[in-house]
Design a protein around this motif. Structure first.
Motif, mmCIF file in Angstrom:
data_model
loop_
_atom_site.group_PDB
_atom_site.id
_atom_site.type_symbol
_atom_site.label_atom_id
_atom_site.label_comp_id
_atom_site.label_asym_id
_atom_site.label_seq_id
_atom_site.Cartn_x
_atom_site.Cartn_y
_atom_site.Cartn_z
ATOM 1 N N VAL A 111 0.876 -1.174 0.000
ATOM 2 C CA VAL A 111 0.000 0.000 0.000
ATOM 3 C C VAL A 111 0.912 1.221 0.000
ATOM 4 N N THR A 112 0.704 2.098 -0.974
ATOM 5 C CA THR A 112 1.567 3.275 -1.103
ATOM 6 C C THR A 112 0.752 4.569 -1.043
ATOM 7 N N ALA A 138 -3.983 0.943 6.060
ATOM 8 C CA ALA A 138 -2.964 0.233 5.284
ATOM 9 C C ALA A 138 -2.716 -1.145 5.905
ATOM 10 N N HIS A 139 -2.597 -1.202 7.218
ATOM 11 C CA HIS A 139 -2.387 -2.473 7.917
ATOM 12 C C HIS A 139 -3.535 -3.436 7.632
ATOM 13 N N LEU A 186 -3.309 -4.881 4.000
ATOM 14 C CA LEU A 186 -2.134 -5.656 3.624
ATOM 15 C C LEU A 186 -2.235 -7.135 3.983
ATOM 16 N N PHE A 220 3.989 -1.043 3.561
ATOM 17 C CA PHE A 220 3.406 0.293 3.436
ATOM 18 C C PHE A 220 4.531 1.230 3.019
ATOM 19 N N CYS A 277 5.249 5.602 2.070
ATOM 20 C CA CYS A 277 4.812 6.976 1.804
ATOM 21 C C CYS A 277 6.001 7.708 1.193
ATOM 22 N N LYS A 308 4.436 -4.808 7.540
ATOM 23 C CA LYS A 308 3.287 -5.070 8.409
ATOM 24 C C LYS A 308 3.669 -6.040 9.522
#
Length: 158
Positions: free
Chosen positions: A10-11, A28-29, A32, A38, A40, A156
């Motif tokens: 997840v970005t 995001a957690h 996933l 994750f 950013c 994660k």
């Protein structure tokens, strides 16, 4: 509406700073898969670049209290504050130069949601118009400009 545990990565590209970062980390957690990642990231203007300094001065001449907000801050502390969600934090950065026209540069500024000039209001549009008029006075029609991509990634937990 996205299914939990269905993504490897997840970005957030230039967006993590415009939302509740704690809630974004939790979401995001949730999204996933186990051991997913994750990230950013942002492309930051190099404020020591002469073109950037002229642009910054143009902005400050119209908006004297202008600041750049949390997007320029180290994101590690917010990620570390949620060790129950993510660990194994990795930080990378890379400089690059980009050739662009003055008009594309102004369009890039226009595309950013900014608390100092909300383009959906008449007042915000007037401020932005003053800034861009100043930029047109001091910047060349085309230029190479330095940016730095900064990215924080974490795995994660659980």
């Amino acid at each position: 509406t996205l299914q939990s545990g269905s993504f490897d990565w997840v970005t957030f590209g230039s967006s993590f700073n415009v939302m509740d970062r704690t809630e974004a980390l939790k979401e995001a957690h949730r999204l996933l898969k186990g051991n997913g990642y994750f990230s950013c990231m942002w492309n930051h203007r190099d404020l020591n670049d002469p073109i950037q300094q002229k642009a910054e001065n143009a902005i400050l001449s119209i908006v004297p209290d202008y600041t750049r907000g949390v997007r320029r801050e180290d994101q590690r502390p917010i990620i570390e504050a949620h060790k129950e969600l993510f660990d194994n934090i990795i930080y990378i950065e890379e400089d690059f130069y980009f050739h662009q026209s003055l008009e594309n540069y102004i369009l890039a500024w226009q595309s950013v949601k900014n608390p100092y000039w909300d383009l959906e209001t008449k007042e915000g549009q007037e401020i932005f118009d003053k800034i861009t008029a100043k930029m047109r006075e001091v910047l060349p029609q085309e230029f190479d400009i330095k940016y730095t991509t900064r990215c924080w990634s974490a795995r994660k937990v659980g």
